[in-house]
Scaffold this motif. Structure first.
Motif, short mmCIF file in Angstrom:
data_model
loop_
_atom_site.label_atom_id
_atom_site.label_comp_id
_atom_site.label_asym_id
_atom_site.label_seq_id
_atom_site.Cartn_x
_atom_site.Cartn_y
_atom_site.Cartn_z
N THR B 13 0.84 -1.19 0.00
CA THR B 13 0.00 0.00 0.00
C THR B 13 0.88 1.23 0.00
OG1 THR B 13 -1.65 -1.18 1.27
CG2 THR B 13 -1.84 1.21 1.22
N LYS B 14 0.51 2.20 -0.82
CA LYS B 14 1.27 3.45 -0.85
C LYS B 14 0.31 4.61 -1.02
CE LYS B 14 4.38 6.45 -1.17
NZ LYS B 14 5.25 6.77 -0.05
N THR B 15 0.43 5.58 -0.13
CA THR B 15 -0.40 6.77 -0.28
C THR B 15 0.50 7.97 -0.49
OG1 THR B 15 -0.39 7.07 2.10
CG2 THR B 15 -2.28 5.94 1.18
N LEU B 20 -4.49 7.39 -2.92
CA LEU B 20 -4.13 6.00 -2.70
C LEU B 20 -3.53 5.48 -4.00
CD1 LEU B 20 -4.35 4.05 -0.38
CD2 LEU B 20 -6.57 3.32 -1.25
N ASN B 23 -3.26 0.08 -3.48
CA ASN B 23 -4.19 -0.35 -2.45
C ASN B 23 -4.11 -1.85 -2.27
OD1 ASN B 23 -6.17 -0.50 -0.59
ND2 ASN B 23 -7.86 0.03 -1.99
N THR B 47 4.81 2.93 -9.56
CA THR B 47 4.87 3.07 -8.11
C THR B 47 5.14 1.72 -7.45
OG1 THR B 47 3.25 4.81 -8.32
CG2 THR B 47 3.66 3.99 -6.12
N CYS B 51 8.23 0.86 -5.13
CA CYS B 51 8.06 0.38 -3.76
C CYS B 51 8.86 -0.89 -3.53
CB CYS B 51 6.59 0.10 -3.46
SG CYS B 51 5.66 1.59 -3.15
N LYS B 57 9.30 4.77 -0.31
CA LYS B 57 8.97 3.94 0.86
C LYS B 57 7.50 3.53 0.80
CE LYS B 57 11.94 4.59 4.83
NZ LYS B 57 12.41 5.74 5.59
N MET B 58 7.26 2.26 1.05
CA MET B 58 5.88 1.79 1.11
C MET B 58 5.21 2.30 2.38
SD MET B 58 5.22 -2.10 0.06
CE MET B 58 6.43 -2.58 1.20
N THR B 59 3.91 2.57 2.29
CA THR B 59 3.18 2.98 3.49
C THR B 59 2.96 1.77 4.39
OG1 THR B 59 2.07 4.55 2.08
CG2 THR B 59 1.22 4.32 4.31
N SER B 60 2.50 0.67 3.79
CA SER B 60 2.40 -0.56 4.56
C SER B 60 2.47 -1.74 3.60
CB SER B 60 1.10 -0.61 5.36
OG SER B 60 0.01 -0.72 4.47
#
Lengths: 335, 263
Positions: B13-15, B20, B23, B47, B51, B57-60
């Motif tokens: 996930t990357k924002t 978003l 997702n 993206t 990532c 950097k990935m968000t999660s």
């Protein structure tokens, strides 16, 4: 009206001296070695042709600025880090050499190498936090350190405070002093020229060109930037260490911004990215600045005028211009 | 060979601020496989690669390379493990000749470890290895092309140079970001066998592409992204028959009909 344009063609001898063929005749060998010999021999006989003690001292100062200018050129045009840290390198190298000499009793020719290596290590550590960043941060931080250092020494009254450290040994005699700095300039000049063409140097140039691609190649760009800063600050610290032994005094004026700015001006005049250009720039600028001393404070005005004239009329730099004239013939052709 | 996938992405996930970009995208790549990733513009394909290779950097989410968690590693460590990438906008070293471009990856710790091509004396061994790799990738050895400045090379060669930079690292997997884009039909035709050869050498490939015909020639498994979400995964035939994919590319059936009436 007929239109004409300037055409530039490589000289025949330039083409013949590319690669191994240069070894075929004395003429080609001469073409290759003559410019280098002129520089080397010219530097070596400088102490003899100078008329007075005063001008011999100027030669030493020229060499110290030349070391700084080569170090600036290496960082700015081969690694992409614009450094305003000349004063930091001079100050750190100078103070270390002064302490080594006065407190530990090392002779100058031993204290200088120690100051070079240790100073380079300290400068690299100081500048390390801003190495992962891109942009102007390196320039700002490297400018901030010398200003801060001078104030810290003044405020805490350490390292001799505003009086500085006195009673530093000079070189055994002035011939050793001059030839030491001249040989160091030649050594680092040709050393850096060699370095940027080694595989390691190619990596440094790649960092300037495209740091993301270097990361994608599995290399830590921060590490390679640190290596470059180490080499570069070693040159500056060497200059600083020599300087304190020439003046026999080390004070906060070692952190003066002259040491940051003049090498940059010399690089602009000499030709950026040529390595030898900055040395030539110093050979011109420093004596000119000495000659202008008679004008007192107007010195800076004349100095600036010379710089502006160079930037307007020969912005490529003496060395780039000279190389072009040496290697190419120009002629007018009809369009 | 183990049946463990070489690359596994779990819920990436990357924002970017409120947008978003990715997702919860999950997928895996098997040993020696070619996975195609397609999707409309802005669907998060690049993206995703950024990532995985830690260029952003990935968000999660988690990424496993050969079972090892690499989601927190820096970019150069990931490349050092053999997970390499090409850039969509080519990133050669413009001030260096083409073959000198390869000296840089050949100087990297991974190449020193895996290559064993330091042998050969002091006379520019990395240069000759560089030219060997360039020849492999389609630069004519006896021409001037490998010696030309990268700034003067045409797009086709620069795309090859991107691949060559990955090959110099002896990669285990290459993430190709649109290697076919910007190339002429004949240049693409000469690239396809190259991709097939990489696969035969046992290198897994993830290919982001807009040139579907060429992609479907080499990739047997396709993943479709739209607005940062994974729509479907399957063989090219399955993917192209899917309604959701058609909708993502052409809009919904009503919209298509509307456009067609005006056309």
């Amino acid at each position: 009206m007929e239109q004409r344009r300037k055409e530039r063609i490589d000289r025949g001898i330039k083409v013949r001296t590319d690669g191994l063929y240069a070894l075929m005749s004395w003429r080609e060998l001469g073409y290759l070695t003559l410019p280098r010999l002129v520089l080397i021999v010219g530097m070596l006989i400088l102490p003899f042709v100078m008329p007075s003690m005063y001008w011999q001292r100027v030669i030493s100062i020229v060499c110290i600025y030349a070391l700084l200018a080569v170090s600036f050129d290496l960082l700015a045009h081969f690694v992409g880090l614009v450094s305003l840290g000349g004063a930091l390198f001079i100050g750190v190298g100078g103070y270390i050499s002064a302490i080594m000499n006065t407190s530990f009793g090392f002779p100058p020719l031993l204290a200088i190498p120690i100051a070079t290596i240790a100073g380079a290590g300290i400068c690299t550590l100081l500048l390390f936090p801003c190495l992962p960043l891109r942009g102007v941060y390196f320039a700002i931080v490297s400018l901030m350190y010398p200003l801060a250092m001078a104030r810290v020494i003044e405020a805490l009254d350490i390292l001799g405070g505003t009086d500085g450290i006195m009673g530093i040994d000079s070189f055994p005699n002035r011939w050793i002093e001059q030839y030491f700095v001249i040989l160091m300039v030649l050594l680092f000049l040709f050393g850096v020229r060699r370095l940027v063409n080694l595989d390691l140097g190619l990596v440094l140039r790649a960092v300037k060109d495209n740091d993301q691609a270097v990361r994608a190649s599995g290399m830590n760009i921060t590490f390679y930037k640190a290596v470059a800063v180490f080499f570069s600050s070693a040159m500056g610290c060497l200059g600083g260490a020599c300087l304190v032994h020439i003046y026999m005094w080390s004070g906060i004026s070692l952190f003066a911004l002259d040491f940051s700015i003049l090498p940059i001006a010399a690089t602009v005049i000499g030709g950026a990215g040529t390595i030898v250009g900055p040395v030539l720039g110093c050979l011109i600028l420093v004596p000119v600045s000495e000659l202008l001393r008679d004008f007192g404070t107007l010195r800076i005005v004349f100095y600036s005028l010379i710089l502006v004239a160079f930037i307007v009329f020969r912005s490529e730099g003496i060395m780039v211009y000279g190389q072009r004239k040496y290697h190419q013939i120009e002629r007018w052709v009809k369009v | 060979m183990s049946d463990q996938p070489i690359l596994e992405v779990k819920e990436a996930t990357k924002t970017f601020g409120g947008i978003l970009a990715l997702n919860r995208v999950s997928f895996h790549v098997n040993e020696g496989e070619i996975l195609g990733i397609i999707g409309p513009n802005g669907s998060g394909k690049t993206t995703l690669i950024n990532c995985i290779t830690a260029f952003i950097k990935m968000t999660s989410g988690k990424i496993f390379f050969r079972g090892k968690d690499i989601s927190r590693k820096p970019a150069h460590k990931i490349a050092d493990m053999g997970l390499t990438r090409t850039f969509q906008i080519m990133r050669p070293y413009y001030s260096l000749p083409a073959y000198k471009n390869l000296v840089i990856p050949l100087f990297s710790p991974r190449a020193k470890r895996t290559g064993g091509w330091r042998g050969g004396g002091k006379l520019g061994d990395r240069n000759t290895v560089g030219i060997d790799i360039l020849e492999e990738i389609g630069f004519e050895r006896d021409s001037f092309v490998p010696y030309k400045m990268a700034s003067t090379l045409p797009t086709g060669y620069l795309k090859r140079l991107e691949l060559a930079r990955c090959l110099a690292l002896k990669p285990e997997i290459i993430l190709c970001d649109e290697v076919f884009s910007g190339l002429s039909m004949s240049e693409i035709a000469s690239m396809v066998p190259l991709i097939e050869r990489l696969q035969m050498d046992g290198i897994a490939l993830v290919m982001i592409e807009h040139r579907l015909r060429e992609l479907f020639r080499v990739a047997r498994r396709i993943m479709v992204l739209n607005f940062g979400e994974k729509l479907i995964e399957g063989t090219p035939e399955e993917v192209m028959a899917d309604e959701k994919v058609k909708e993502a590319y052409f809009g919904s059936a009503e919209e298509v009909e509307e456009v067609m009436t005006y056309a």
